[in-house]
Write a protein that holds these residues in place. Structure first.
Motif, PDB file in Angstrom:
ATOM      1  N   UNK A  92       0.830  -1.208   0.000  1.00 60.74           N
ATOM      2  CA  UNK A  92       0.000   0.000   0.000  1.00 60.74           C
ATOM      3  C   UNK A  92       0.866   1.260   0.000  1.00 60.74           C
ATOM      4  N   UNK A  93       1.696   1.390  -1.030  1.00 61.14           N
ATOM      5  CA  UNK A  93       2.629   2.522  -1.104  1.00 61.14           C
ATOM      6  C   UNK A  93       2.508   3.280  -2.424  1.00 61.14           C
ATOM      7  N   UNK A  94       1.426   2.996  -3.182  1.00 63.25           N
ATOM      8  CA  UNK A  94       1.290   3.575  -4.516  1.00 63.25           C
ATOM      9  C   UNK A  94       0.216   4.657  -4.563  1.00 63.25           C
ATOM     10  N   UNK A  95       0.469   5.649  -5.378  1.00 67.38           N
ATOM     11  CA  UNK A  95      -0.524   6.677  -5.708  1.00 67.38           C
ATOM     12  C   UNK A  95      -0.295   7.050  -7.165  1.00 67.38           C
ATOM     13  N   UNK A  96      -1.339   6.897  -7.985  1.00 69.36           N
ATOM     14  CA  UNK A  96      -1.183   7.174  -9.408  1.00 69.36           C
ATOM     15  C   UNK A  96      -0.181   6.265 -10.081  1.00 69.36           C
ATOM     16  N   UNK A  97      -0.029   5.046  -9.551  1.00 68.36           N
ATOM     17  CA  UNK A  97       0.903   4.085 -10.133  1.00 68.36           C
ATOM     18  C   UNK A  97       2.347   4.295  -9.740  1.00 68.36           C
ATOM     19  N   UNK A  98       2.613   5.291  -8.904  1.00 67.13           N
ATOM     20  CA  UNK A  98       3.979   5.597  -8.483  1.00 67.13           C
ATOM     21  C   UNK A  98       4.156   5.313  -6.991  1.00 67.13           C
ATOM     22  N   UNK A  99       5.323   4.811  -6.636  1.00 64.91           N
ATOM     23  CA  UNK A  99       5.648   4.596  -5.222  1.00 64.91           C
ATOM     24  C   UNK A  99       5.935   5.947  -4.577  1.00 64.91           C
ATOM     25  N   UNK A 100       5.241   6.236  -3.471  1.00 65.92           N
ATOM     26  CA  UNK A 100       5.461   7.481  -2.749  1.00 65.92           C
ATOM     27  C   UNK A 100       6.341   7.216  -1.525  1.00 65.92           C
ATOM     28  N   UNK A 101       7.474   7.897  -1.423  1.00 62.96           N
ATOM     29  CA  UNK A 101       8.371   7.675  -0.281  1.00 62.96           C
ATOM     30  C   UNK A 101       7.674   7.875   1.068  1.00 62.96           C
ATOM     31  N   UNK A 102       6.744   8.846   1.135  1.00 58.16           N
ATOM     32  CA  UNK A 102       6.036   9.079   2.392  1.00 58.16           C
ATOM     33  C   UNK A 102       5.196   7.877   2.805  1.00 58.16           C
ATOM     34  N   UNK A 103       4.592   7.207   1.817  1.00 62.35           N
ATOM     35  CA  UNK A 103       3.808   6.010   2.123  1.00 62.35           C
ATOM     36  C   UNK A 103       4.708   4.848   2.508  1.00 62.35           C
ATOM     37  N   UNK A 104       5.865   4.765   1.902  1.00 62.33           N
ATOM     38  CA  UNK A 104       6.833   3.721   2.286  1.00 62.33           C
ATOM     39  C   UNK A 104       7.233   3.900   3.744  1.00 62.33           C
ATOM     40  N   UNK A 105       7.525   5.139   4.138  1.00 63.25           N
ATOM     41  CA  UNK A 105       7.915   5.409   5.527  1.00 63.25           C
ATOM     42  C   UNK A 105       6.762   5.087   6.481  1.00 63.25           C
ATOM     43  N   UNK A 106       5.555   5.434   6.073  1.00 66.42           N
ATOM     44  CA  UNK A 106       4.399   5.181   6.949  1.00 66.42           C
ATOM     45  C   UNK A 106       4.166   3.687   7.125  1.00 66.42           C
ATOM     46  N   UNK A 107       4.207   2.930   6.043  1.00 64.75           N
ATOM     47  CA  UNK A 107       4.012   1.480   6.153  1.00 64.75           C
ATOM     48  C   UNK A 107       5.102   0.853   7.022  1.00 64.75           C
ATOM     49  N   UNK A 108       6.328   1.307   6.871  1.00 62.64           N
ATOM     50  CA  UNK A 108       7.413   0.781   7.704  1.00 62.64           C
ATOM     51  C   UNK A 108       7.182   1.107   9.179  1.00 62.64           C
ATOM     52  N   UNK A 109       6.680   2.310   9.450  1.00 65.07           N
ATOM     53  CA  UNK A 109       6.392   2.696  10.837  1.00 65.07           C
ATOM     54  C   UNK A 109       5.257   1.846  11.403  1.00 65.07           C
ATOM     55  N   UNK A 110       4.266   1.543  10.581  1.00 65.30           N
ATOM     56  CA  UNK A 110       3.152   0.693  11.037  1.00 65.30           C
ATOM     57  C   UNK A 110       3.629  -0.718  11.345  1.00 65.30           C
ATOM     58  N   UNK A 111       4.493  -1.245  10.495  1.00 67.84           N
ATOM     59  CA  UNK A 111       5.038  -2.585  10.737  1.00 67.84           C
ATOM     60  C   UNK A 111       5.867  -2.598  12.018  1.00 67.84           C
ATOM     61  N   UNK A 112       6.669  -1.548  12.224  1.00 64.59           N
ATOM     62  CA  UNK A 112       7.480  -1.460  13.434  1.00 64.59           C
ATOM     63  C   UNK A 112       6.598  -1.398  14.685  1.00 64.59           C
ATOM     64  N   UNK A 113       5.513  -0.652  14.610  1.00 67.39           N
ATOM     65  CA  UNK A 113       4.574  -0.584  15.735  1.00 67.39           C
ATOM     66  C   UNK A 113       3.980  -1.956  16.003  1.00 67.39           C
ATOM     67  N   UNK A 114       3.545  -2.635  14.944  1.00 64.37           N
ATOM     68  CA  UNK A 114       2.918  -3.949  15.107  1.00 64.37           C
ATOM     69  C   UNK A 114       3.874  -4.957  15.730  1.00 64.37           C
ATOM     70  N   UNK A 115       5.166  -4.815  15.444  1.00 57.93           N
ATOM     71  CA  UNK A 115       6.157  -5.763  15.963  1.00 57.93           C
ATOM     72  C   UNK A 115       6.600  -5.443  17.387  1.00 57.93           C
ATOM     73  N   UNK A 116       6.213  -4.269  17.889  1.00 60.24           N
ATOM     74  CA  UNK A 116       6.583  -3.900  19.256  1.00 60.24           C
ATOM     75  C   UNK A 116       5.788  -4.757  20.235  1.00 60.24           C
ATOM     76  N   UNK A 117       6.462  -5.497  21.117  1.00 57.66           N
ATOM     77  CA  UNK A 117       5.761  -6.418  22.029  1.00 57.66           C
ATOM     78  C   UNK A 117       4.681  -5.708  22.837  1.00 57.66           C
TER      79      UNK A 117
END
Length: 257
Positions: free
Chosen positions: A223-248
């Motif tokens: 879920x990092x695409x907008x208009x068919x392009x990868x958005x760096x801001x969405x990449x950072x957000x998804x990574x932050x969400x994954x990091x939160x989910x992995x926090x015990x």
């Protein structure tokens, strides 16, 4: 309106709430929607007993779902009830109360939404304030906080705005998730919308019983695409969400009931 045969009417009269399945192979699901796990299937022509009916995901324009005596739900489209409306009582209306997100989730969303203490007009022309709150009018008279907003009040307002996403994630997710995993789901849906979340393979995989951390790690980066392009801001957000989910985290958020 669906037509009902004379034989089906006689059967319904004889068995009170027994109705014919009209689809070839009809899925009976854990809840009233196509995103719920399939519990069993029914073959065309068999009788099912409907214990109650409830609103759910629309299937070809039919939004009523029938709960059968097997404890699962089928779309009323595939049941020969003789009506497009309710033919038995509605299922109980007691709803699960959506858990409130923890502060780590509020902080994560705030970081990516950005903060404006005064009213501005967003790209779509709506009066906006704080962390992307859409106001009801140009003066934001709906707010219970004074403007200019403090960041503390802005986060309280954001937490209020998160409520509808907490409700939709709670309604559609039937996996066991802790508060941090729940927070990742809330941030993702807040960003992408409840409709997109409901039809996603991410929710489907969670409801099928797959490992939560594995699903989030594999699905969120899609879920990092907008208009068919990868958005760096969405990449950072998804990574932050994954990091939160992995926090015990020991506190369980879902299922809520």
């Amino acid at each position: 309106m669906k037509l009902v045969s004379i034989a089906a009417v006689a059967s319904a009269l004889a068995h009170a709430s027994a109705y014919l399945i009209t689809g070839d192979t009809v899925n009976c699901r854990a809840g009233p929607g196509t995103n719920y796990e399939v519990k069993r299937t029914y073959s065309k022509g068999i009788d099912v007993t409907i214990t109650c009916q409830t609103p759910g995901t629309s299937v070809e324009g039919h939004s009523i779902w029938d709960k059968t005596s097997d404890g699962c739900y089928v779309s009323d489209l595939y049941v020969e009830t003789g009506s497009d409306g309710y033919v038995v009582g509605k299922c109980g209306t007691t709803a699960c109360v959506a858990p409130k997100s923890n502060q780590a989730t509020v902080d994560l969303i705030a970081e990516f939404e950005g903060f404006e203490p005064t009213i501005y007009t967003d790209a779509a022309g709506y009066p906006t304030v704080g962390y992307g709150h859409l106001c009801k009018d140009s003066t934001c008279s709906d707010l219970k906080y004074s403007i200019p907003l403090s960041q503390a009040d802005g986060k309280k307002l954001l937490a209020d705005d998160m409520t509808r996403f907490e409700r939709c994630i709670t309604a559609m997710t039937h996996a066991t998730v802790n508060l941090n995993q729940y927070g990742a789901l809330i941030s993702w849906s807040f960003n992408m919308g409840c409709g997109a979340a409901e039809t996603s393979s991410l929710i489907q995989r969670l409801n099928n019983g797959e490992d939560v951390d594995t699903v989030l790690s594999e699905e969120l980066p899609r879920w990092v695409y907008a208009g068919g392009q990868v958005l760096p801001g969405l990449v950072r957000r998804r990574n932050a969400e994954i990091a939160l989910a992995r926090t015990p985290m020991d506190d369980t958020a879902l299922p809520a009931c």
